[in-house]
Write an enzyme that holds these catalytic residues in place. Structure first.
Site, mmCIF file in Angstrom:
data_model
loop_
_atom_site.group_PDB
_atom_site.id
_atom_site.type_symbol
_atom_site.label_atom_id
_atom_site.label_comp_id
_atom_site.label_asym_id
_atom_site.label_seq_id
_atom_site.Cartn_x
_atom_site.Cartn_y
_atom_site.Cartn_z
ATOM 1 N N LYS A 283 0.863 -1.179 0.000
ATOM 2 C CA LYS A 283 0.000 0.000 0.000
ATOM 3 C C LYS A 283 0.894 1.222 0.000
ATOM 4 C CE LYS A 283 -3.626 2.400 2.494
ATOM 5 N NZ LYS A 283 -4.653 2.313 3.530
ATOM 6 N N LYS B 192 -2.041 -1.504 -3.881
ATOM 7 C CA LYS B 192 -2.933 -0.350 -3.832
ATOM 8 C C LYS B 192 -2.124 0.927 -3.919
ATOM 9 C CE LYS B 192 -5.956 1.935 -0.608
ATOM 10 N NZ LYS B 192 -6.521 1.945 0.714
#
Ligand code: PBG
Length: 329
Positions: free
Chosen positions: A194, A252
């Protein structure tokens, strides 16, 4: 010319025959924003494709989705400030409307797959994913809260937990806590790579969960979310998550990190998930609204690109539109 690649493109039938990838509704996860109360249905200005819903309206939304074959939902709560504190303790209280809603949804739709968000930010007065202490994010202290939150979410009926906090060691800590309480079948979809991305803006508007301004509060999430410059670090994270018992590895954002999705797909055997985040989606929506792009064309092409890069599971605000179009085709 002996080789003429265009022969394999000469008709729709042949193009379909040689297509390497296809996105289906089954690959998609629909993000939902939950608010406390009744009859709430609010537009999110910076992300007009999504709405903030109270439990009653969310049940209706889920029913609509299920009829078109969309059966996976990732749910994020907007927590009123009266429940926020330094350590996000409301996240595991039995009075938490997020946990109650999950129970209710599973009761009404047992076949729906519910995915949670495991992180402190919606519950934290500081707006950070971990506990802020002396101007820093206290990694190991945060793990204890994440464990309690995870057990509470598993008990509420979430099928898959989504740790989005990026603390070191959290997947192992969560797996241990879950197994200790007998939740051996609750899965972990780890936000493995992330990034500290500026594309989460509309999501933070939706939840009011941006880091808070303050002298002793880090102003961004760069000490725990990853540097957009790095790919090798994603492999380190993926190694750790695999060893710690993750069931999915997530990248992400998605579109701006297709290379990272591809790298994880190449090097690891776990299913890869990608989060096509709010800002990536908002950009396309804005261009389509201006008439500069055609939504019906760019929407499926976008999802296909994420799938082609190597993600089986795609979290996207386009999920419902994609499902509707596939169902009624
Ligand atoms: C927070 C969380 C964020 C998103 C999902 N979980 C925001 C953040 O890390 O600040 C972003 C999703 C999106 O932009 O669509 N734990």
């Amino acid at each position: 010319m002996i080789r003429r690649p265009r022969r394999n493109r000469k008709s729709a039938a042949i193009r379909k025959l040689v297509a390497e990838k296809e996105v289906t509704t089954g690959n998609l996860i629909h993000p939902l924003f939950l608010v406390e109360g009744k009859k709430v249905d609010e537009v999110i200005t910076s992300l007009p494709i999504a709405r903030r819903l109270s439990q009653d309206n969310m049940l209706k939304e889920i029913e609509e989705c299920m009829t078109v074959g969309l059966d996976k939902f990732i749910i994020f709560p907007k927590i009123p400030s009266k429940y926020k504190d330094k350590k996000g303790t409301h996240s595991y209280k039995s009075t938490n409307f997020y946990l109650k809603a999950a129970k209710e949804i599973k009761k009404r739709f047992p076949e729906a797959c519910l995915i949670s968000d495991v992180a402190l930010d919606p519950y934290s007065v500081d707006g950070h994913d971990g506990i802020v202490k002396n101007g820093k994010i206290a990694n190991d202290e945060t793990l204890t809260v994440l464990q309690k939150m995870s057990v509470a979410q598993a008990a509420a009926g979430f099928d898959i937990l989504g740790p989005s906090d990026m603390m070191d060691g959290r997947v192992g800590a969560i797996r241990e806590a879950l197994d200790g309480k007998g939740f051996v079948d609750t899965s972990i979809m780890s936000y493995t790579a992330k990034y500290a991305s500026a594309f989460y803006g509309p999501f933070r508007d939706a939840l009011g969960s941006a880091p808070v301004e303050g002298a002793d509060i880090p102003k961004d999430k760069k000490s725990y979310q990853m540097d957009p410059a790095n790919t090798r670090e994603a492999l380190i994270e993926a190694d750790l998550d695999t060893a710690e018992g993750a069931d999915f590895l997530m990248v992400k954002p998605a579109l701006h990190y297709l290379d990272v999705i591809h790298a994880l797909d190449t090097h690891f055997d776990l299913p890869i998930a990608a989060y096509h985040v709010s800002g990536e989606c908002a950009m396309l929506l804005a261009a389509c609204k201006e008439g500069w792009l055609n939504y019906d064309e760019v929407m499926p092409e976008t999802l296909l690109s994420i799938h082609r890069a190597g993600a089986e599971a795609i979290i996207t605000y386009f999920a419902k539109d994609f499902a509707n179009r596939s169902f009624y085709k």
